[in-house]
Design a protein around this motif. Structure first.
Motif, short mmCIF file in Angstrom:
data_model
loop_
_atom_site.label_atom_id
_atom_site.label_comp_id
_atom_site.label_asym_id
_atom_site.label_seq_id
_atom_site.Cartn_x
_atom_site.Cartn_y
_atom_site.Cartn_z
N LEU A 75 -36.88 7.66 4.99
CA LEU A 75 -36.63 6.96 5.40
C LEU A 75 -35.32 6.32 4.68
O LEU A 75 -34.25 5.59 5.11
CB LEU A 75 -37.41 5.75 4.81
CG LEU A 75 -38.94 5.90 5.22
CD1 LEU A 75 -40.12 5.01 4.72
CD2 LEU A 75 -38.65 5.01 7.02
N LEU A 76 -35.21 6.63 3.50
CA LEU A 76 -33.91 7.00 2.55
C LEU A 76 -32.69 7.57 4.21
O LEU A 76 -31.37 7.18 3.73
CB LEU A 76 -33.64 7.31 1.57
CG LEU A 76 -34.11 6.74 0.46
CD1 LEU A 76 -34.02 7.77 -0.94
CD2 LEU A 76 -32.70 5.04 0.32
N VAL A 77 -33.28 8.80 4.38
CA VAL A 77 -31.90 9.29 4.91
C VAL A 77 -31.31 9.05 6.59
O VAL A 77 -30.53 8.10 6.87
CB VAL A 77 -32.73 10.92 5.55
CG1 VAL A 77 -31.66 11.46 6.81
CG2 VAL A 77 -32.47 11.33 4.76
N LEU A 78 -33.07 7.73 7.11
CA LEU A 78 -32.36 7.54 8.37
C LEU A 78 -31.43 6.12 7.51
O LEU A 78 -31.14 5.40 8.35
CB LEU A 78 -34.04 6.55 8.45
CG LEU A 78 -34.69 8.01 9.42
CD1 LEU A 78 -36.03 7.78 10.13
CD2 LEU A 78 -34.35 8.53 10.51
N GLY A 79 -31.91 5.55 6.64
CA GLY A 79 -30.81 4.30 6.35
C GLY A 79 -29.32 4.16 5.85
O GLY A 79 -28.99 3.58 6.47
N ASP A 80 -29.56 6.06 5.22
CA ASP A 80 -27.98 5.95 5.44
C ASP A 80 -27.90 6.10 6.77
O ASP A 80 -26.51 5.86 6.82
CB ASP A 80 -27.69 7.48 4.12
CG ASP A 80 -26.51 7.36 4.01
OD1 ASP A 80 -26.35 6.42 3.22
OD2 ASP A 80 -26.25 8.60 3.17
N GLY A 138 -26.22 2.04 15.12
CA GLY A 138 -27.07 1.22 14.78
C GLY A 138 -28.31 -0.71 14.77
O GLY A 138 -28.21 -1.96 14.91
N THR A 139 -28.89 0.18 14.34
CA THR A 139 -30.40 -0.57 13.48
C THR A 139 -29.38 -0.98 12.01
O THR A 139 -28.99 -0.42 11.18
CB THR A 139 -31.26 0.52 13.28
OG1 THR A 139 -31.21 1.60 12.50
CG2 THR A 139 -31.72 0.92 14.91
N THR A 140 -30.57 -1.58 11.84
CA THR A 140 -29.44 -2.60 10.00
C THR A 140 -30.49 -1.92 8.97
O THR A 140 -31.75 -0.86 8.71
CB THR A 140 -30.79 -3.57 10.01
OG1 THR A 140 -29.95 -4.85 11.02
CG2 THR A 140 -30.29 -4.82 8.48
N PRO A 141 -29.68 -0.80 8.25
CA PRO A 141 -30.08 0.13 6.87
C PRO A 141 -30.89 -0.25 6.11
O PRO A 141 -31.61 0.42 5.84
CB PRO A 141 -28.48 0.35 6.84
CG PRO A 141 -27.55 -0.03 7.45
CD PRO A 141 -28.25 -1.13 8.33
N GLY A 142 -30.70 -1.93 5.64
CA GLY A 142 -31.32 -2.47 4.87
C GLY A 142 -33.33 -2.18 5.02
O GLY A 142 -34.00 -1.61 3.92
N ALA A 143 -33.53 -2.28 6.38
CA ALA A 143 -34.53 -2.76 6.62
C ALA A 143 -35.26 -0.91 6.82
O ALA A 143 -36.22 -0.50 5.18
CB ALA A 143 -35.27 -2.64 8.09
N TRP A 144 -35.05 0.47 6.92
CA TRP A 144 -34.58 1.43 6.41
C TRP A 144 -34.87 1.95 4.90
O TRP A 144 -36.12 2.52 4.16
CB TRP A 144 -34.08 2.68 6.78
CG TRP A 144 -34.08 3.09 8.56
CD1 TRP A 144 -32.99 2.00 9.19
CD2 TRP A 144 -34.96 3.00 9.42
NE1 TRP A 144 -33.59 2.35 10.86
CE2 TRP A 144 -34.51 2.45 10.66
CE3 TRP A 144 -36.36 3.58 9.43
CZ2 TRP A 144 -35.06 3.50 11.77
CZ3 TRP A 144 -36.86 3.54 10.57
CH2 TRP A 144 -36.37 3.67 11.91
N ARG A 145 -34.39 1.29 4.27
CA ARG A 145 -33.93 1.78 2.75
C ARG A 145 -35.09 0.77 2.14
O ARG A 145 -35.79 0.74 1.37
CB ARG A 145 -32.81 0.94 1.81
CG ARG A 145 -31.86 1.81 2.50
CD ARG A 145 -30.12 1.11 2.26
NE ARG A 145 -29.72 2.43 2.43
CZ ARG A 145 -28.16 1.78 2.84
NH1 ARG A 145 -27.54 0.79 2.39
NH2 ARG A 145 -27.65 3.09 3.14
N LEU A 146 -35.86 -0.34 2.35
CA LEU A 146 -36.76 -1.59 2.09
C LEU A 146 -37.81 -0.38 2.60
O LEU A 146 -39.12 -0.68 1.62
CB LEU A 146 -36.89 -2.32 2.63
CG LEU A 146 -38.15 -3.62 2.58
CD1 LEU A 146 -38.24 -4.10 1.18
CD2 LEU A 146 -37.91 -4.61 3.09
N GLY A 147 -38.45 -0.11 3.59
CA GLY A 147 -39.26 0.76 3.42
C GLY A 147 -39.23 2.29 2.69
O GLY A 147 -40.19 2.27 1.92
N ALA A 148 -38.43 2.80 2.37
CA ALA A 148 -38.16 3.80 1.67
C ALA A 148 -38.36 3.24 -0.17
O ALA A 148 -39.36 3.67 -0.31
CB ALA A 148 -36.49 4.61 1.41
#
Length: 703
Positions: free
Chosen positions: A110-115, A143-153
């Motif tokens: 999830l962190l990789v996806l956010g970055d 193009g997706t929102t990075p914060g959403a992935w980082r929140l998941g992480a």
């Protein structure tokens, strides 16, 4: 669950850290095995790889050790936290181990996806061409929102912390609440980078009796891509506002369209050859020569001077331009090795953002030219400047430089949604064209230009943020704000290749913005039609600030053309010299290769200075490089080019007023103009560069 299966707390910590360590060591191995190439911006060379291993083996092994240590620390820390959380939830031994391992994988993914969502260019080299699956991931997530992935992480580490807190509250409520709360906040802030601190409250600075100077500049910034100059895309809302409120020169020409020599001409007001930075790869002797510059003149007059830069601003740290405070990256060969090794470790990249001081090479990636850290440096620099003293600050951003790596939310803004070709995430000029590679399609070129335009918009956001910062500090009205670039950029859209510095055809790489804003001192909404030269920038700024120009300056002040009431004011035309830089390749397939004196590519002509790690041209190639470079001059409506070739000197002439695209070569029709301009060029060029040449032929098609 039987109590015998439940581990002790110490045992759970051991199981968790063991699971985390195994997971992250496995990730290290996968990244190392599947990404073995040591390329730079898409350029790979067996010669360089062998040289690196034979001459810089210590750097390679040292970076391997640093990477292994980082994977180990992250795995141990994350696994320990997750194992403790599972213990607090009452899990058994197997559940603690396997749960910790799977949770570590999930958090890292999830962190990789956010970055990746924030900086997809950073992952393009390792994922885009790897496989259909990794390409799909990159295209889907960008193009997706990075914060959403980082929140998941952050969910699983935060949950582990809360479970520990809940268990501890039953034993020591007050102490556990304080410790657990601090832990939860640290996890949320650190793991996800979810909360971005705004600027600290600013105390308006007392006005200085003298004006301040802020130069907002970008590498490769083309003024014809400003929406305020008629470009159809909404690329520059903040720059357009400056155009409406200030003055701009319609055409400003640089001499050598490469960063280091161009900036040296901008700051010294001398031609390359008069100053020692004649090309990009100058040696230590040239780098150490003292320079009289805009900064040294302002230092002597009582200004505080500073420069902050990102990726492409290494010349500010390598050359002594006289700035009292310099915050810019290095460009040493060992640093490049560390960069290229780090960028292949996809699983570790987002963690390096959490501790940028441990992996400083992350901040030097060409694929990571995010203006946000640069804005932070601007704020810190303004904060440390003495209050009440005038200051001069140069801000140099690299986002419009190839590979045109705009971050979210600008990245991909202008790319066609259905495009998934080779230039989806930008490109860089190749030193060696692969055999059989098809030429770019019109869709490819449109995608490249779209990536460039998104990068321009990202830089424009920095302009708006710096303006807001100056306004917040009460400095806007007393600051001369200038927009500049070191050169422009060819974008394959004119049939003249990619990049800058290799040829002089057209104006895309030679023309830069020169915008000035200062209420009461600079005319509002004014465009100067007369050509300016990079040579004239420093004298003009000193004149507007009321500081005498040094005697060594060759340029002239153009302040009279931008002061209020300047409409109708003109100056005599002055010659603007142009020259190519050294050529990095002899096999890239670009159009200029057909019209040049050949010498080998940079892998043979350059060396690495063992004392400094700087890349420099070998001394034995200096004469060949100088003899081969193309040169020319703008004067009035004409542009003359002299192109040394193996069969003799070719001369070309263009009427840039009647033919601004330079589609028609007209030397045969105007022999008297050719003769006069060749004399001007011979007289104006530094004498130790000039060798009289006779028997020049006119008008041979060059492209």
């Amino acid at each position: 669950m039987a109590s015998a299966d439940r581990p002790t707390f110490a045992r759970a910590l051991l199981l968790g850290c063991r699971a985390g360590l195994l997971v992250f060591l496995a990730l290290y191995t996968l990244c190392a095995v599947f990404n073995m190439q040591l390329g730079y911006q898409g350029n790979e060379s067996r010669v360089v790889s062998e040289y690196v291993w034979s001459q810089w083996r210590g750097v390679v092994l040292g970076q391997v050790g640093r990477l292994l240590a980082a994977y180990t620390v992250v795995g141990l820390a994350l696994g320990t936290l997750l194992g403790a959380g599972l213990w607090a939830a009452g899990a058994g031994r197997r559940a603690v181990f396997w749960g910790s391992a799977l949770a570590c994988l999930a958090v890292d993914a999830l962190l990789v996806l956010g970055d990746l969502a924030h900086h997809p260019h950073l992952y393009a080299a390792t994922l885009y061409e790897r496989s259909a699956a990794t390409r799909w991931v990159l295209l889907t997530v960008s193009g997706t929102t990075p914060g959403a992935w980082r929140l998941g992480a952050a969910v699983l580490p935060s949950l582990a912390g809360m479970l520990l807190l809940a268990r501890a509250l039953r034993r020591a409520p007050a102490r556990a609440l304080a410790v657990g709360g601090a832990l939860a906040v640290a996890v949320l802030l650190g793991t996800g980078q979810l909360v971005r601190a705004g600027p600290p409250p600013a105390v308006p600075q007392p006005p200085s009796e003298r004006l301040n100077l802020v130069i907002l500049s970008a590498d490769g910034l083309r003024p014809d891509h400003f929406s305020g100059n008629g470009y159809p895309r909404p690329t520059t809302p903040n720059l357009d506002r400056l155009l409406r409120e200030g003055s701009q020169f319609q055409e400003t020409v640089v001499q050598v369209p490469r960063t280091a020599p161009s900036w040296t001409t901008l700051l010294t007001s001398q031609w390359a050859g008069e100053h020692p930075i004649r090309h990009t790869l100058v040696g230590r002797k040239a780098r150490q020569q003292p320079l009289t510059t805009l900064a040294t003149a302002l230092n002597g007059a009582g200004w505080r001077t500073a420069v902050v830069a990102d990726y492409a601003g290494d010349h500010f740290s390598r050359l002594d331009f006289g700035f009292q405070h310099v915050e810019a990256p290095a460009f040493h060969f060992p640093d490049l090795i560390r960069q290229r090794m780090l960028i292949t470790h996809v699983a570790l990249l987002p963690w390096t953002a959490l501790a940028p001081g441990l992996f400083t090479e992350r901040g030097q990636f060409p694929e990571l030219t995010d203006p946000a850290p640069l804005l932070g440096r601007v704020r810190r620099t303004l904060e440390r400047l003495p209050r009440g003293d005038p200051f001069a600050l140069v801000v140099f951003g690299s986002t419009p430089h190839f590979p045109y790596a705009a971050p979210w939310p600008e990245q991909g803004r202008f790319v066609a949604p259905d495009y998934s070709g080779p230039w989806r995430f930008g490109t860089t000029p190749q030193l060696e064209a692969p055999p059989g590679q098809p030429p770019p399609t019109p869709e490819d070129v449109r995608a490249l230009v779209a990536n460039y335009d998104a990068s321009v918009r990202a830089f424009d956001g920095l302009v708006g943020d710096v303006r807001a910062e100056l306004e917040r500090r009460g400095l806007w009205e007393s600051t001369l704000v200038v927009v500049l670039a070191d050169h422009g950029e060819h974008l394959a859209d004119e049939g003249r290749g990619l990049g800058h510095g290799d040829h002089l055809w057209g104006g895309a790489a030679l023309r830069i913005p020169f915008v000035l804003h200062l209420p009461g001192h600079v005319a509002k909404g004014h465009t100067v039609r007369q050509r300016a030269r990079a040579l004239d920038v420093a004298p003009t700024l000193l004149d507007l600030l009321g500081v005498p120009a040094p005697a060594s300056f060759r340029g002239r002040s153009l302040a009279s053309l931008v002061r209020p009431g300047a409409e109708g004011v003109t100056l005599p035309d002055a010659p603007a010299l142009v020259e190519t830089d050294l050529w990095f390749s002899d096999r890239d397939g670009q159009p200029y290769q057909r019209m040049r004196i050949p010498y080998p590519w940079v892998y043979e002509t350059a060396t690495v200075e063992p004392e400094t790690g700087d890349i420099a041209l070998k001394p034995e190639w200096e004469a060949a490089v100088q003899a081969a470079r193309h040169r020319g001059v703008y004067l009035g409506r004409w542009k003359l080019l002299e192109l040394p070739t193996p069969s003799g000197l070719e001369v070309e002439l263009y009427d840039v007023v009647a033919d601004p695209a330079e589609a028609h070569e007209v030397s045969e029709q105007h022999p008297d103009v050719v003769r006069a301009l060749r004399e001007v060029l011979a007289q104006e060029r530094p004498s130790h560069f000039f060798t009289p040449r006779t028997g020049a032929r006119h008008g041979r098609p060059a492209h």
